[in-house]
Structures are given as structure tokens and as C-alpha cells.
Scaffold this motif. Structure first.
Motif, PDB file in Angstrom:
ATOM      1  N   ILE A 102     -52.343 -52.517  39.018  1.00 42.70           N
ATOM      2  CA  ILE A 102     -52.097 -53.534  39.724  1.00 42.70           C
ATOM      3  C   ILE A 102     -50.873 -53.717  40.610  1.00 42.70           C
ATOM      4  CG2 ILE A 102     -51.799 -56.214  39.455  1.00 42.70           C
ATOM      5  CD1 ILE A 102     -54.620 -54.873  38.618  1.00 42.70           C
ATOM      6  N   GLU A 103     -49.894 -53.230  40.314  1.00 46.64           N
ATOM      7  CA  GLU A 103     -48.529 -53.150  41.079  1.00 46.64           C
ATOM      8  C   GLU A 103     -49.028 -52.371  42.464  1.00 46.64           C
ATOM      9  OE1 GLU A 103     -44.000 -52.548  40.859  1.00 46.64           O
ATOM     10  OE2 GLU A 103     -45.143 -51.548  39.360  1.00 46.64           O
ATOM     11  N   GLN A 104     -49.885 -51.112  42.224  1.00 45.97           N
ATOM     12  CA  GLN A 104     -50.086 -50.462  43.459  1.00 45.97           C
ATOM     13  C   GLN A 104     -51.005 -51.274  44.255  1.00 45.97           C
ATOM     14  OE1 GLN A 104     -51.962 -46.828  41.940  1.00 45.97           O
ATOM     15  NE2 GLN A 104     -49.889 -46.109  40.936  1.00 45.97           N
ATOM     16  N   GLN A 105     -52.250 -52.055  43.867  1.00 47.66           N
ATOM     17  CA  GLN A 105     -52.914 -52.851  44.699  1.00 47.66           C
ATOM     18  C   GLN A 105     -52.146 -54.017  45.265  1.00 47.66           C
ATOM     19  OE1 GLN A 105     -55.983 -54.034  41.801  1.00 47.66           O
ATOM     20  NE2 GLN A 105     -56.427 -51.771  41.178  1.00 47.66           N
ATOM     21  N   LEU A 106     -50.927 -54.490  44.537  1.00 49.75           N
ATOM     22  CA  LEU A 106     -50.336 -55.819  45.321  1.00 49.75           C
ATOM     23  C   LEU A 106     -49.593 -55.154  46.737  1.00 49.75           C
ATOM     24  CD1 LEU A 106     -48.909 -57.405  42.038  1.00 49.75           C
ATOM     25  CD2 LEU A 106     -50.439 -58.408  43.796  1.00 49.75           C
ATOM     26  N   SER A 107     -49.510 -53.730  46.619  1.00 45.71           N
ATOM     27  CA  SER A 107     -48.655 -53.184  47.512  1.00 45.71           C
ATOM     28  C   SER A 107     -49.598 -53.410  48.977  1.00 45.71           C
ATOM     29  CB  SER A 107     -48.070 -51.650  47.352  1.00 45.71           C
ATOM     30  OG  SER A 107     -49.064 -51.091  47.139  1.00 45.71           O
ATOM     31  N   ASN A 108     -50.918 -53.291  48.695  1.00 46.72           N
ATOM     32  CA  ASN A 108     -51.779 -53.367  49.912  1.00 46.72           C
ATOM     33  C   ASN A 108     -52.184 -54.780  50.203  1.00 46.72           C
ATOM     34  OD1 ASN A 108     -53.959 -52.695  51.544  1.00 46.72           O
ATOM     35  ND2 ASN A 108     -55.227 -51.655  50.233  1.00 46.72           N
ATOM     36  N   THR A 144     -46.343 -61.757  40.400  1.00 40.50           N
ATOM     37  CA  THR A 144     -47.128 -62.083  41.722  1.00 40.50           C
ATOM     38  C   THR A 144     -47.315 -63.600  42.017  1.00 40.50           C
ATOM     39  OG1 THR A 144     -49.363 -62.011  42.546  1.00 40.50           O
ATOM     40  CG2 THR A 144     -49.262 -62.081  40.294  1.00 40.50           C
ATOM     41  N   ASN A 145     -47.318 -64.021  43.398  1.00 39.71           N
ATOM     42  CA  ASN A 145     -47.521 -65.333  43.894  1.00 39.71           C
ATOM     43  C   ASN A 145     -48.721 -65.900  43.744  1.00 39.71           C
ATOM     44  OD1 ASN A 145     -44.485 -65.543  44.094  1.00 39.71           O
ATOM     45  ND2 ASN A 145     -44.626 -64.546  46.147  1.00 39.71           N
ATOM     46  N   THR A 146     -49.923 -64.910  43.543  1.00 39.39           N
ATOM     47  CA  THR A 146     -51.331 -65.410  43.714  1.00 39.39           C
ATOM     48  C   THR A 146     -51.547 -65.884  42.445  1.00 39.39           C
ATOM     49  OG1 THR A 146     -51.640 -62.963  43.288  1.00 39.39           O
ATOM     50  CG2 THR A 146     -51.658 -63.559  45.613  1.00 39.39           C
TER      51      THR A 146
END
Length: 708
Positions: free
Chosen positions: A294-300, A328-330
Motif C-alpha cells: 500500500i505504501e508503494q501505491q501511495l507513492s504513485n 494516509t490523508n485519504t
């Protein structure tokens, strides 16, 4: 690419140009309703009336016009039937708590028999005959008393079934399967009730891949009446392949409903996708690795998190997953709820059961007292850090194994006056008396709830953690009040073990609802909550054999052969249902991560699910554009530790103390001291040089030193 619900929304709008006021959409769960509302709103530029969004339970309730009662009420009702039958036979009746485990299985079987509209009398008669053959002696010996009671129980099953249904009908109540059967029988007798009672011009049954016999009858009668429409999601890959168990019920629906079931898309054939099969050494590592993904996806920045989902085949991994997710802010939306058994208030209830179970002569076992005084939930009510320390000091001095309220009161009174009043309010309902009667413990639970509620009222702007604690307290209050109402009505709970069993069953079934926005942020779901919803990026955990699918799980009195003969579902049908959910969940996803644990100590013995093997051997051979990667995650299951050497310099002061102790005629160097130095020099320094020692634990028995 359009999602399943986008297509449903477009179809509903196209087929109802005059508006949706008289339209109903029936789902098999609540989860897709808000997504459908969003898609319908996107298709209208002007204000409009939404269709009625219902569940099948709502349709059944409208048709049968009876109340579907909770499981715990049914346990009491069945026990009443049990007592009545035993009185008729002149036999003694075991206590309620001893009947509970059998009652659970009986209710499950009764509901399944009705849900699939099986011939109950024929089924239970055959079951009795089958059991009689099993107890037949080739030597012609008569049955023992135990065998007679065993066979009599199976001979009475149909009587239990009919008596329970009759008693519930008199009260205009029903269990789930009974309600479905009543509704199906009603529409079979007269199809006019469909239009007269449902009062919709059109009803869309969406996502019902597999239906019980009673559900099929209701849906088919609605279709024949001209108002029903069945819409099922699926893919041509597993529908057209007769060897694919995922398409089993789609093919059966085609035979049952004919042309109503439309053609299925070729998503597996047309869409490129990447599937990563990830071997993790433990369950905890699955959660941690999911957080990294998930952290990798947030970087995109281009990734829409609302189209991302973490799906838990094993919902017990919820807390490790939440703790492993990056900030995450989302937002994060958890749809499955928080298991009540993992809350602080439930931990307190468990400690209180132990406290009263081990009490004697109006006193409490010291370890239970310490556990309750140290409890995190109670600490939030009194906020006094010194209680535990004072209790430990008192125990070291007095060496009491059992403590009464007077002993605890001395600790409380040593606090400042206003604080002592608060502490008394918290602990007096618990420790003032050791009465273990269920009524007293329920009253204690009730007082804790009331005291906690008052504290929450004083909080004007609660934090997220405080809001969650309020929800936990409300769930606990709901459980306690429900048990109190049952006890006031029937008085079956007459001892602590019975109360503990009832409470434990309710606690297992309850979940604390999270307040979130399902249309925003990362979605965390259980396996069944993915029905009818599509995601672009999926991370599925616990894809282990024995978890996905579950296999031969669940207790039943009815053997496999009789279930087959009377049209009841077996583990084969349940495996096919899980296969459908699995393949349907993946069919529109672009990036898929399938994680499983290779730890041989957990359920499934570290074996990947058969679905993983099917993907590698069958799916890949059919479609070259599906990329399948194998990833092995390595790591220390126990976690890494840092070597931190502590050195103590032998200063003149230290050497002086060591020499003084060695030359002292009354002390000297005992063998124990030398052993301590060899095993841990630092411990020797603290104990023998500085004189710092841990307090000895209070032992219930005389140890060797005290005896010597």
C-alpha cells in the motif's frame, strides 16, 4: 472499462424511463448499495427518486409477516421444548448450559432444512434409521442405556423441529430458514401476493449467483409475475468451462431461469493483468508486506485509493493489517467491523468472570485482583498510577493469597480524598461482595457501563480513539441488556458457567461498527463483502488451503449422504461458492497480490490454496497476457534484536564493595551468587553490589527456601 454496478445502473435507468420510484433493487448484502447510489446519481443531471434498495431478508419479512428472532432467543425457545419433551417422557432434564452445544447444531440444521425446503420428516426418519443401523449388534445384544438415549434423541429430532416451529408461529416469530420457507410456500400457493404485498413495478435481484431452494422459488415467482429480473455477475472463462467449479451455480441458474440469465463478458480473455503470488513466512509478515504494498501505491499520485482493496480471507488479521498500514490523508474504510472479542471492555469482562469464578468466602484470589486493578479500561475511569504499586507493596508485606474488600479499601483510602471517591466508585461494585450469582455480575456490568457513559458525556470533542471506545461500550451494553432481558423472562441462567457461555457466544457474534466513508479511501473488506464490487488493485491475504476455501468446516447432525439425497448443501457446494467469489473478485482487477503463509504451525499447514495452483496451471495456460510472478518474502519471524553490550567499570568503589562482601563473615560469596555471576555478570552487579532486587512474586505454596 465499466464496473458491474455501472452497467447495472445504466440498465436500470434505460429500462425505467418514467422514473425509479416504483423500482426495487435487491442485493445479497448491504455493501454495494452506496456504490449503486453513486452510479445512479452520476447518470442523472436533475433531481430524481432513487429506487428502493433492499436485501432478500426485507422481501421475505414483507411476505411472511413475522419477526425473525435472534439466535440466542432460539436457544431459549428450543430449551423450553427440550424441557417439555423430557417431562412428557418422565426423564430428568440437564441444565441449560449442558444443552447449549447440542442446541447450536440443531438450530443450524433446522434452519438449513427449511431454507432448502427439504422434506423434514423424511430426512429425520432416515437419519434415525441410519443411526439405528450403526448401533445394531451383529451378536443380537440389547442396547445399553446410553445407546437407547442416543437413538431416542435422533428419533425425537422431528418432534423438536415441529414443536419449535409451532411455538414460534404462535408468537408470530421465526428463525431465518423458517421465514424463508414460509415466504416461498406463500408465493407458491398464490402469485397474487407478490404484486399485492411487494408493491413494486419492477424488482432487480442483483448478484444472486447461488440461491437456496426458497430464494429460487421467490425469485422465479417474481419473474413469472412480470416484475422480477435476475442479474448475475460472471465471466465466460469459468461459465463455459464445465470443469471449473466457480461457474457451477451460473450453469445451474441458466438451466433454472433460462434466457433470463444473459451472456457473460470475456474479462479474463480481454484484459491484461499482473498476478503476484507472495509466499510469506508467517501471518504477521503477510500484514507487514501488505502495508509495504500500500505504501508503494501511495507513492504513485495517479492511483485512486478508492479503487484499491485489502481483502482478508482470515478476518483475525484485521488488527495486524491496520497496524502495518502507512499514514494516509485519504482515510481507511473498514467494512467488516472490529471484533468485539478484541476490545478492552471484553478483556475486562473476561477478567471479572475469572475473578468471581475463583472467589471464596467473600474474598478474591490475589492474581485476579491484581489483573482487575491493572485493567486498561478501568484505568481510563480512575487514572491512578499508584494503585498497582501499592497493592504489590501490601502483598509483599502481608503475603495474603485471598483479599477482601477491606484489604483493597486500605489501598484506596491512602489516595487523596477526591481521587479516593472516584476510585471507590469504580471498584466498589466489583470488590464489595464476592457474590458469583449471575444477577450480581450482570448488575456489576451494568454499573460499569453507566459509570463509563457518564465519563464519555463530559467529552465535548472526542478523539477517534475515544469514539471507538464509545462504540465498544455501546456494543457491550447491548450484550448485557440482552442477557438481562432473557434472564428476566426465563431465569435459565442460574450459575456463573451458564452466564459465561451465553456471554461468550454473544461476544463472538458481535462486532464494533467502524464509522467510515465507503466511497473514499482505502477499502479493507472481508471475502464476502467483495460481492458485486470491482477494484483495480487487490491485495488478498491468507490464500491458504483450509482458509480459502474453508473445506469441511461446521458442525451438523446430518451426514453427507443424507444431505446429498435431500438437496442440502455440503462442503462441495460451499467450495464452489468460494471459488466463484474468488474468480469473480479478480475478473476486472489489473494488479493482484495473493499472499499466503508458509508457516506449518498455522491452519492449512503452510499450503497455498488450490486456487493459487489453478491460476498457475489453468489460467496461465489459457491466456498468455496474464503475467504471474512468484515472490518469496524472507525475514526473521521472531523479529530482529540489537546487541547492546553494557559495561560496568571496576572502579575503586565497586571493588571495595565486592571485597567487603567477600570478606564479611556473615555474608561471603554464596554458591547462588557465583552462579548468578557466571550466567549474567550484570545481574550480579545489580543484585550483589548495588543491592537492587526485584520483589519476589507471591507464591500460593511454600517454596524450597521457605520450607528449608
Amino acid at each position: 472499462m465499466s464496473t458491474f454496478l455501472q452497467k447495472i445502473a445504466q440498465q436500470i435507468v434505460d429500462e425505467n424511463p418514467n422514473g425509479l420510484l416504483d423500482v426495487a433493487v435487491v442485493f445479497n448484502n448491504w455493501r454495494p448499495s452506496q456504490f449503486l447510489t453513486k452510479e445512479l446519481t452520476a447518470l442523472h443531471r436533475e433531481p430524481f427518486f432513487l429506487p428502493s434498495i433492499l436485501r432478500m431478508d426485507d422481501i421475505v419479512s414483507t411476505l411472511c409477516k413475522c419477526e425473525t428472532v435472534p439466535h440466542e432467543f432460539l436457544l431459549y425457545e428450543l430449551y423450553r421444548t427440550h424441557v417439555k419433551l423430557n417431562e412428557t417422557k418422565g426423564e430428568p432434564t440437564e441444565p441449560f448450559e449442558d444443552f447449549l452445544s447440542t442446541a447450536e447444531v440443531m438450530l443450524s440444521d433446522f434452519s438449513e432444512v427449511d431454507l432448502y425446503m427439504a422434506d423434514a420428516q423424511g430426512l429425520f426418519d432416515n437419519l434415525y434409521e441410519l443411526k439405528s443401523i450403526g448401533e445394531w449388534s451383529i451378536e443380537g445384544k440389547p442396547h445399553s442405556d446410553f445407546q437407547e438415549r442416543y437413538l431416542d434423541f435422533y428419533h425425537s429430532l422431528y418432534t423438536y423441529y415441529t414443536e419449535l416451529r409451532a411455538n414460534l408461529s404462535k408468537q408470530n416469530k421465526a428463525y431465518s430458514g423458517m421465514a424463508y420457507r414460509m415466504a416461498a410456500e406463500k408465493v407458491s400457493e398464490s402469485s397474487d401476493c407478490i404484486k399485492n404485498e411487494l408493491k413494486f413495478q419492477k424488482i432487480y435481484f442483483v448478484g444472486f449467483n447461488v440461491t437456496s431452494r426458497s430464494e429460487s422459488v421467490i425469485i422465479k415467482k417474481c419473474i413469472e409475475a412480470g416484475i422480477g429480473r435476475l442479474i448475475v455477475d460472471g465471466d465466460a472463462y469459468y461459465f463455459e468451462n464445465d470443469d471449473q467449479e466457480a461457474g457451477r451455480f451460473l450453469r445451474e441458474n441458466r438451466k433454472m431461469f433460462g434466457s433470463v440469465i444473459g451472456n457473460f463478458e470475456h474479462n479474463y480473455r480481454n484484459l491484461e493483468r499482473t498476478i503476484n503470488i507472495i509466499d510469506c513466512p508467517s501471518d504477521l509478515m503477510q500484514a507487514k508486506y501488505a502495508g509495504q504494498l500500500i505504501e508503494q501505491q501511495l507513492s504513485n499520485k495517479a492511483v485512486d485509493l478508492t479503487r484499491n482493496a485489502i481483502i482478508l480471507a482470515d478476518e483475525s488479521l484485521l488488527i495486524p493489517v491496520l497496524n502495518s498500514l502507512p499514514a494516509t490523508n485519504t482515510g481507511i474504510n473498514v467494512t467488516m467491523g472490529f471484533p468485539f472479542e478484541m476490545t478492552a471492555i471484553h478483556a475486562l469482562a473476561t477478567k471479572l468472570f475469572s475473578l468471581y469464578r475463583n472467589a471464596r468466602d467473600n474474598t478474591f484470589y490475589h492474581q485476579d485482583v491484581t489483573s482487575v486493578i491493572n485493567d486498561a479500561f478501568l484505568f481510563s475511569l480512575h487514572n491512578n498510577n499508584s494503585l498497582s504499586k501499592k497493592l504489590a507493596q501490601q502483598q509483599q508485606t502481608e503475603k495474603k493469597v485471598y483479599l477482601g474488600w477491606d484489604d483493597i479499601l486500605r489501598i484506596v483510602d491512602s489516595a487523596e480524598a477526591s481521587l479516593a471517591r472516584t476510585i471507590k466508585q469504580v471498584f466498589m461494585p466489583i470488590f464489595e461482595t464476592a457474590d458469583s450469582h449471575p444477577v450480581h455480575l450482570l448488575e456489576t456490568f451494568h454499573q460499569i457501563v453507566m459509570l463509563s457513559s457518564k465519563q464519555f458525556v463530559l467529552i465535548s470533542k472526542p478523539t477517534n480513539q475515544q469514539t471507538l471506545e464509545q462504540e465498544e461500550l455501546m456494543t457491550f451494553h447491548e450484550i448485557v441488556e440482552y442477557i438481562r432481558s432473557l434472564q428476566n423472562e426465563d431465569h435459565f441462567i442460574n450459575n456463573l458457567p451458564t452466564l459465561e457461555k451465553i456471554y461468550s457466544r454473544l461476544a463472538r457474534r458481535h462486532k464494533v461498527t467502524f464509522k467510515g466513508e465507503p466511497l473514499e479511501g482505502l477499502q479493507i473488506l472481508g471475502m464476502l463483502e467483495t460481492r458485486n464490487i470491482d477494484f483495480d488493485n487487490i491485495t488478498l491475504l491468507s490464500v491458504n488451503e483450509g482458509t480459502l476455501p474453508q473445506g469441511r468446516s461446521g458442525s451438523t447432525l446430518i451426514p453427507f449422504t443424507l444431505k446429498k439425497a435431500f438437496g442440502l448443501p455440503t462442503f462441495e457446494e460451499k467450495d464452489a461458492i468460494y471459488a466463484y467469489h474468488f474468480y469473480c473478485m479478480l475478473q476486472r482487477a489489473r494488479n493482484i497480490n495473493l499472499l499466503y503463509s508458509s508457516d506449518t504451525d498455522v491452519s492449512g499447514k503452510g499450503e497455498p490454496s488450490r486456487f493459487i495452483l489453478q491460476i498457475e496451471r489453468e489460467l496461465k495456460s489459457c491466456f498468455d497476457h496474464i503475467n504471474i510472478n512468484r515472490i518469496v518474502v524472507t525475514g526473521d519471524k521472531k523479529g530482529k534484536t540489537r546487541n547492546c553490550d553494557i559495561e560496568v567499570a571496576k572502579t575503586p568503589e565497586v571493588m571495595k564493595k565486592i571485597i567487603a562482601k567477600a570478606t564479611d563473615a556473615n555474608q561471603g560469596l554464596f554458591p547462588t551468587s557465583l552462579t548468578t555471576y557466571i550466567s549474567c555478570p550484570l545481574k550480579y552487579y545489580y543484585h550483589n553490589v548495588l543491592g537492587i532486587r526485584e520483589d519476589d512474586d507471591l507464591s500460593d505454596d511454600l517454596n524450597a527456601a521457605e520450607l528449608g
